[in-house]
Each structure stands twice: as structure tokens, then as C-alpha cells.
Motif scaffolding. Structure first.
Motif, PDB file in Angstrom:
ATOM      1  N   ALA A  26      15.046  -5.077   2.457  1.00 53.08           N
ATOM      2  CA  ALA A  26      13.706  -5.267   2.277  1.00 53.08           C
ATOM      3  C   ALA A  26      13.047  -3.623   2.589  1.00 53.08           C
ATOM      4  N   GLU A  27      13.681  -3.073   3.531  1.00 51.02           N
ATOM      5  CA  GLU A  27      12.983  -1.517   3.878  1.00 51.02           C
ATOM      6  C   GLU A  27      13.136  -0.629   2.843  1.00 51.02           C
ATOM      7  N   THR A  28      14.426  -0.900   2.008  1.00 50.14           N
ATOM      8  CA  THR A  28      14.657   0.114   0.829  1.00 50.14           C
ATOM      9  C   THR A  28      13.587  -0.278  -0.005  1.00 50.14           C
ATOM     10  N   ILE A  29      13.310  -1.333  -0.321  1.00 50.80           N
ATOM     11  CA  ILE A  29      12.311  -1.664  -1.278  1.00 50.80           C
ATOM     12  C   ILE A  29      10.898  -1.257  -0.984  1.00 50.80           C
ATOM     13  N   ASN A  30      10.447  -1.516   0.132  1.00 52.36           N
ATOM     14  CA  ASN A  30       9.511  -1.103   0.608  1.00 52.36           C
ATOM     15  C   ASN A  30       9.140   0.516   0.736  1.00 52.36           C
ATOM     16  N   ALA A  31      10.086   1.149   1.143  1.00 51.70           N
ATOM     17  CA  ALA A  31       9.950   2.636   1.195  1.00 51.70           C
ATOM     18  C   ALA A  31       9.972   3.182  -0.523  1.00 51.70           C
ATOM     19  N   ARG A  32      10.617   2.464  -1.471  1.00 53.34           N
ATOM     20  CA  ARG A  32      10.652   2.863  -2.635  1.00 53.34           C
ATOM     21  C   ARG A  32       8.994   2.763  -3.249  1.00 53.34           C
ATOM     22  N   TRP A  33       8.484   1.383  -2.994  1.00 56.52           N
ATOM     23  CA  TRP A  33       7.280   1.035  -3.765  1.00 56.52           C
ATOM     24  C   TRP A  33       6.028   0.943  -2.845  1.00 56.52           C
ATOM     25  N   GLY A  34       6.303   1.027  -1.563  1.00 59.29           N
ATOM     26  CA  GLY A  34       5.019   0.949  -0.753  1.00 59.29           C
ATOM     27  C   GLY A  34       4.513  -0.595  -0.641  1.00 59.29           C
ATOM     28  N   CYS A  35       5.467  -1.306  -0.777  1.00 57.58           N
ATOM     29  CA  CYS A  35       4.887  -2.619  -0.569  1.00 57.58           C
ATOM     30  C   CYS A  35       5.402  -3.498   0.751  1.00 57.58           C
ATOM     31  N   HIS A  36       5.352  -4.794   0.958  1.00 55.90           N
ATOM     32  CA  HIS A  36       5.823  -5.423   2.309  1.00 55.90           C
ATOM     33  C   HIS A  36       6.444  -6.451   1.792  1.00 55.90           C
ATOM     34  N   THR A  37       7.580  -6.261   1.359  1.00 51.93           N
ATOM     35  CA  THR A  37       8.935  -7.095   1.193  1.00 51.93           C
ATOM     36  C   THR A  37       9.594  -7.603   2.576  1.00 51.93           C
ATOM     37  N   VAL A  38       9.833  -8.740   2.750  1.00 49.68           N
ATOM     38  CA  VAL A  38      10.288  -9.202   3.847  1.00 49.68           C
ATOM     39  C   VAL A  38      11.753  -9.751   3.690  1.00 49.68           C
TER      40      VAL A  38
END
Length: 145
Positions: A26-38
Motif C-alpha cells: 500500500a505504501e509503495t502504491i501511495n508513494a508512486r501515485w500520491g493516493c491513499h491505498t490501504v
């Protein structure tokens, strides 16, 4: 080809395993796209109740420096192109010429600009040119058998 959804899911679960845990994914995806995946969303995607999206694929492949899903999709496209038996080498040459011309034009535009959109377009055009060459090669190899 086997069920593509199962193949993508298997590759994604393997990448999740390499990252260690759902929180890390989730943090990898959030860091890449600036979103809020949990982590709950990642858990549901990993168990198949939610589908992975292209942004998940890109984020994990880039983070791990590998591209198993992209490669599976490329193999699928090449296999589909090879099945077109009515395509002649002259038609392939025309398609390759067109795609290479578009790729060259996009590369020149990208080289003269700092625009990320133009760079992305050039990458897409280069991939189209590569795909046309691979399809022609695969058809020739199939005809030689």
C-alpha cells in the motif's frame, strides 16, 4: 493462453510477497501515485475479490525492478498478432514503417521539450514500433516451420 486474470493475479501476489506485507505494498502504491491505498484494499486484491489496476501493476513492477505482468501482456499481444495468417511481409513492412515514423516524430518532439506527456507519448510510440517488428518476426518464424 491460460486465463489472463489468473496469470496477472499470480504475478501480483508474487510481487506482494517480495515486498513483504500488505502495508508495504500500500505504501509503495501511495508513494508512486500520491493516493491513499490501504492494506485492506491490497488484501482484497490479493485474494481476488477486487481486481488489480494498471497503476498497481506499474507501481509494484517499478519498485521491484521487474515486469512480469507487462511481459505476460506483451506475450499475449504477440501471440494474437501471429495468428493473423493473411498478413503478408509487405503489409508488415508498411506497418513497421508507419510505426517507426510515428516513433521518430514523437522522439524528436520529446527531445525538444521538458513535457512529461510528450515523453510518455514517445515511449508509447516506441513500444508500438517494437510490437510491430516483433509481430512481423513471429509471423516469419511461424511461416518457416
Amino acid at each position: 493462453m491460460a486465463d489472463l486474470k489468473l496469470i496477472v493475479g499470480s504475478h501480483m501476489r508474487a510481487m506482494v510477497g517480495r515486498l513483504g506485507c500488505f502495508d508495504a505494498v500500500a505504501e509503495t502504491i501511495n508513494a508512486r501515485w500520491g493516493c491513499h491505498t490501504v492494506k485492506g484494499t491490497i488484501s482484497r486484491k490479493a485474494n481476488g475479490t477486487l481486481n488489480w489496476d494498471v497503476f498497481d501493476v506499474v507501481a509494484l513492477e517499478d519498485a521491484l525492478g521487474c515486469d512480469p505482468v507487462s511481459q505476460a501482456l506483451a506475450r499475449r499481444n504477440i501471440a494474437a498478432a501471429v495468428t493473423g495468417n493473411n498478413i503478408s511481409p509487405i503489409n508488415d513492412a508498411a506497418v513497421i514503417s508507419k510505426e517507426n515514423g510515428e516513433a521518430i516524430a514523437a522522439l524528436i518532439q520529446a527531445g525538444q521539450s521538458d513535457c512529461a506527456g510528450l515523453r510518455a507519448d514517445a515511449i508509447c510510440q516506441l513500444e508500438d514500433a517494437e510490437r510491430a517488428i516483433r509481430a512481423a518476426k513471429a509471423r516469419l518464424m511461424k511461416a518457416a516451420k
